[in-house]
Design an enzyme around this catalytic site. Structure first.
Site, mmCIF file in Angstrom:
data_model
loop_
_atom_site.group_PDB
_atom_site.id
_atom_site.type_symbol
_atom_site.label_atom_id
_atom_site.label_comp_id
_atom_site.label_asym_id
_atom_site.label_seq_id
_atom_site.Cartn_x
_atom_site.Cartn_y
_atom_site.Cartn_z
ATOM 1 N N ASP A 59 0.849 -1.195 0.000
ATOM 2 C CA ASP A 59 0.000 0.000 0.000
ATOM 3 C C ASP A 59 0.889 1.251 0.000
ATOM 4 O O ASP A 59 1.793 1.366 0.837
ATOM 5 C CB ASP A 59 -0.879 -0.048 1.262
ATOM 6 C CG ASP A 59 -1.966 0.998 1.269
ATOM 7 O OD1 ASP A 59 -2.430 1.384 0.180
ATOM 8 O OD2 ASP A 59 -2.363 1.422 2.373
ATOM 9 N N HIS A 60 0.657 2.164 -0.915
ATOM 10 C CA HIS A 60 1.433 3.408 -1.011
ATOM 11 C C HIS A 60 2.939 3.169 -1.013
ATOM 12 O O HIS A 60 3.681 3.784 -0.232
ATOM 13 C CB HIS A 60 1.073 4.377 0.130
ATOM 14 C CG HIS A 60 -0.318 4.898 0.014
ATOM 15 N ND1 HIS A 60 -0.677 5.846 -0.911
ATOM 16 C CD2 HIS A 60 -1.448 4.568 0.681
ATOM 17 C CE1 HIS A 60 -1.974 6.085 -0.795
ATOM 18 N NE2 HIS A 60 -2.461 5.315 0.144
ATOM 19 N N GLY A 94 -7.818 8.295 7.227
ATOM 20 C CA GLY A 94 -8.156 8.567 8.628
ATOM 21 C C GLY A 94 -9.574 9.121 8.737
ATOM 22 O O GLY A 94 -10.358 9.057 7.789
ATOM 23 N N ASN A 147 -10.330 0.919 -0.043
ATOM 24 C CA ASN A 147 -9.340 0.646 1.008
ATOM 25 C C ASN A 147 -9.846 1.075 2.377
ATOM 26 O O ASN A 147 -10.327 2.200 2.541
ATOM 27 C CB ASN A 147 -8.056 1.434 0.738
ATOM 28 C CG ASN A 147 -7.309 0.969 -0.487
ATOM 29 O OD1 ASN A 147 -7.770 0.098 -1.212
ATOM 30 N ND2 ASN A 147 -6.142 1.545 -0.698
HETATM 31 P P1 13P Z 1 -8.442 4.727 5.947
HETATM 32 O O1 13P Z 1 -7.401 4.511 6.996
HETATM 33 O O2 13P Z 1 -8.985 6.090 5.968
HETATM 34 O O3 13P Z 1 -9.510 3.674 5.996
HETATM 35 O O4 13P Z 1 -7.708 4.586 4.535
HETATM 36 C C1 13P Z 1 -7.094 3.387 4.190
HETATM 37 C C2 13P Z 1 -6.346 3.502 2.917
HETATM 38 O O5 13P Z 1 -6.720 4.225 2.026
HETATM 39 C C3 13P Z 1 -5.151 2.670 2.743
HETATM 40 O O6 13P Z 1 -4.449 2.999 1.594
#
Ligand code: 13P
Length: 287
Positions: free
Chosen positions: A84-85, A178, A229
């Site tokens: 992720d990212h 968040g 996500n």
């Molecule tokens: P949230 O923590 O807001 O659910 O976002 C998760 C996310 O986008 C992980 O890449």
């Protein structure tokens, strides 16, 4: 078996539902998400941020843990293990460690640099059968020290990245990681529609799934989002349930201090959150 996210996302796009990406932080998280996906016969994507990967003792440990669990728990639904990212270096490390899906987040680079670095990963992922997510227009909020500004993506830039042949595209539409602030104006569906016009069939990814009202999530899915996500919401549910257990003094009764007992209510809370999200995303029974 770990699979690329390509097939599950193409099916989701065609079927007008979304697959959930749930971020993992440790053994309990991983186990709860896998068990819920299996119970509900839903395909699932396990998201691993670079920070969480480091916390879990590196990508090799994560791959070993997830593969071991899939075998031990007899998981039959499609599971993608997804960075992720990721940074460019992180993406390379996860490819080497055996992840089945990668996100390279080049959204903070000028578009030319984002295009160049994403291009460098497209062929490798293609040859190895690994799905690749790219990002345009930084997602707002803070995740693992990476702070985005919540921009809306430029549809023309989305097309440039989509044309490289990535599997899926995360494009900012006012979403943030968040909790959403009280005065958050909501998702920019006008931007989403314009992006969709430019990228055609490309499955779109909605980050920041925590706290987006159900109707907005469903509308986004109707407009081409095939992956949503979720991270923070599982964390909030886990910590609230754990706090309740401790505050009620249950750890002080008998063997209530056994870590398996201390963590059990939090695990149930994660499972309930994952189930609730999967119901909204429409992916139950789609494995
Ligand atoms: P949230 O923590 O807001 O659910 O976002 C998760 C996310 O986008 C992980 O890449």
């Amino acid at each position: 078996m770990l699979v690329s996210a390509k097939e599950m996302l193409n099916k989701a796009r065609d079927g007008h539902y979304a697959v959930g990406q749930f971020n993992i932080n440790n053994l309990e998280w991983t186990k709860c998400i896998l068990q819920t996906a299996e119970e509900l016969k839903a395909p699932v994507i396990l998201g691993v941020s670079e920070g969480a990967g480091k916390y879990m003792c590196g990508y090799d440990t994560v791959v070993g843990m997830v593969k071991g669990m899939i075998k031990c728990l007899n998981i039959t639904v499609p599971v993608a293990l997804h960075l992720d990212h990721g940074t460019f270096e992180g993406a390379k490390a996860c490819i080497n460690a055996g992840f089945s899906s990668i996100m390279f987040d080049g959204s903070h680079y000028p578009i030319d640099e984002n295009l160049k670095l994403t291009t460098a990963l497209v062929n490798t992922c293609d040859i190895l059968g690994i799905s690749l997510e790219a990002e345009v227009g930084a997602i707002g909020g803070e995740e693992d020290g990476v702070v985005g500004m919540g921009e809306c993506a430029d549809p023309a830039e989305c097309k440039m990245i989509a044309d490289l042949g990535v599997t899926m595209l995360a494009a900012g539409i006012g979403n943030i990681h968040g909790k959403y602030p009280e005065n958050w104006p909501g998702l920019r569906f006008d931007v989403l529609e314009n992006i969709k016009k430019e990228v055609g069939d490309m499955p779109l990814v909605l980050h920041g799934g925590t706290g987006i009202p159900e109707e907005m999530v469903k509308k986004a899915i109707n407009l081409g989002v095939a992956k949503v996500n979720v991270n923070t919401e599982c964390q909030i549910a886990f910590s609230a349930a754990t706090r309740k257990y401790i505050e009620e003094g249950k750890d002080l009764v008998g063997k209530g201090f056994d870590p398996r007992k201390v963590l059990a209510p939090g695990c149930e809370a994660i499972k309930a959150t994952v189930k609730e999200k999967m119901e909204i995303f429409g992916c139950i029974g789609k494995a």
